[in-house]
Design a protein around this motif. Sequence first.
Motif, PDB file in Angstrom:
ATOM      1  N   HIS A  26     -53.855  24.129  49.078  1.00 24.13           N
ATOM      2  CA  HIS A  26     -52.806  23.134  48.846  1.00 24.13           C
ATOM      3  C   HIS A  26     -52.791  22.770  47.358  1.00 24.13           C
ATOM      4  N   GLU A  27     -51.617  22.524  46.824  1.00 24.63           N
ATOM      5  CA  GLU A  27     -51.534  22.199  45.389  1.00 24.63           C
ATOM      6  C   GLU A  27     -52.140  20.818  45.111  1.00 24.63           C
ATOM      7  N   TRP A  28     -52.019  19.917  46.075  1.00 21.72           N
ATOM      8  CA  TRP A  28     -52.540  18.565  45.924  1.00 21.72           C
ATOM      9  C   TRP A  28     -53.351  18.195  47.159  1.00 21.72           C
ATOM     10  N   GLU A  80     -48.044  18.976  49.377  1.00 19.62           N
ATOM     11  CA  GLU A  80     -47.100  19.572  48.429  1.00 19.62           C
ATOM     12  C   GLU A  80     -46.772  18.651  47.261  1.00 19.62           C
TER      13      GLU A  80
END
Lengths: 207, 207
Positions: free
Chosen positions: B147-149, B153
């Motif tokens: 996951h980017e964060w 998202e």
Amino acid sequence: MALAHKGLDVEMVPTPFTGVAAIADGTSKTVPVLEDDGSLIRDSFAIALHLEARHPARPLLFLAGEGGVAAARFVERWAAPALHILISRMIIMRVHDALDPADQTYFRGSREKRFGMRLESFEEAPEALRDAFAAALEPARRTLHSHEWLGGESPLFADYILFGTLMWLDIFLGRLPLAPDDEVTRWFERCLDLHGGLARGAKRAAA
Amino acid sequence: MALAHKGLDVEMVPTPFTGVAAIADGTSKTVPVLEDDGSLIRDSFAIALHLEARHPARPLLFLAGEGGVAAARFVERWAAPALHILISRMIIMRVHDALDPADQTYFRGSREKRFGMRLESFEEAPEALRDAFAAALEPARRTLHSHEWLGGESPLFADYILFGTLMWLDIFLGRLPLAPDDEVTRWFERCLDLHGGLARGAKRAAA
């Protein structure tokens, strides 16, 4: 627990360690494996994601959106290094002793290679690890101090991740090595009650 | 970061350790304290909850419902025992040396009492703690692998909890003691870019 959460009917096929290679077309080295309408899905987390995608109108296992998956993944990735070794040390001989002879040979060989020592040396008395175990659970304890479930007002897959991990202790020790009034103990009891007491029916190792 | 996330205008009032008793009518022993329309709110997590309740139409800091708060609380309760002591040991003399004389006296007295030793004995070279620090971040690293964060998202308060913790290192060491290609390092750089590079403008301690 995830299947029951979704209200799905399932046929359970218990599998010995040495039987895993024969299921799922030999594509999985571990259980669980879910067979669903011809598809084979390995790994608990992947199975939960599959169930969520297939049955979005049934009770949700994740908070909405990718953020809910990330939150559950965080709990999974926390539980593995924080708890798995401690739990293994508490019960490894009991797990070994509960296996059939062929599984005992496989289990001893694979685990002694992994841990670099004899099972008998790896095992520790649960009481000796009690403080470390209680300390490792602190993030869950503090969350459960202000929420009934890790998922908030109702259980989510994040709860089942930790519950499934702790079930190893319940099955092989017959109890969690925690105080009865520990927030984690009380939450664990609530988990045992879920879905008609499903997990209370799990077979316990002989004392 | 939470105020910027909500797009709110704020007047920042930096406060020395020995000045905390004089703010918020003396009701808080710690910062931050938010004054909002006559109300005083102490503690970062409580401030985030307050902002979410007051400004529900602005970008959300938590995933929807109580479950989103529980997920952020879990990250907060994980970060405190896993990271705070390690980070303190890496920078405590640098923090001390950056303070005014009156704050130095307070800081040394309170921390030496808490840790039971001289600040000079408590401090460790960042390189000596590098492996333990990298290991402690594993749940975040594994989550950021998919996951980017931590929020999925887009960043949520869970991201700011960890980011704020790691900012102590960026401010006092000028870097994180992690590999440049570590998922945590790359996420930290993305956090620095948020909200017009807000955190890049934070004052760094002199090298």
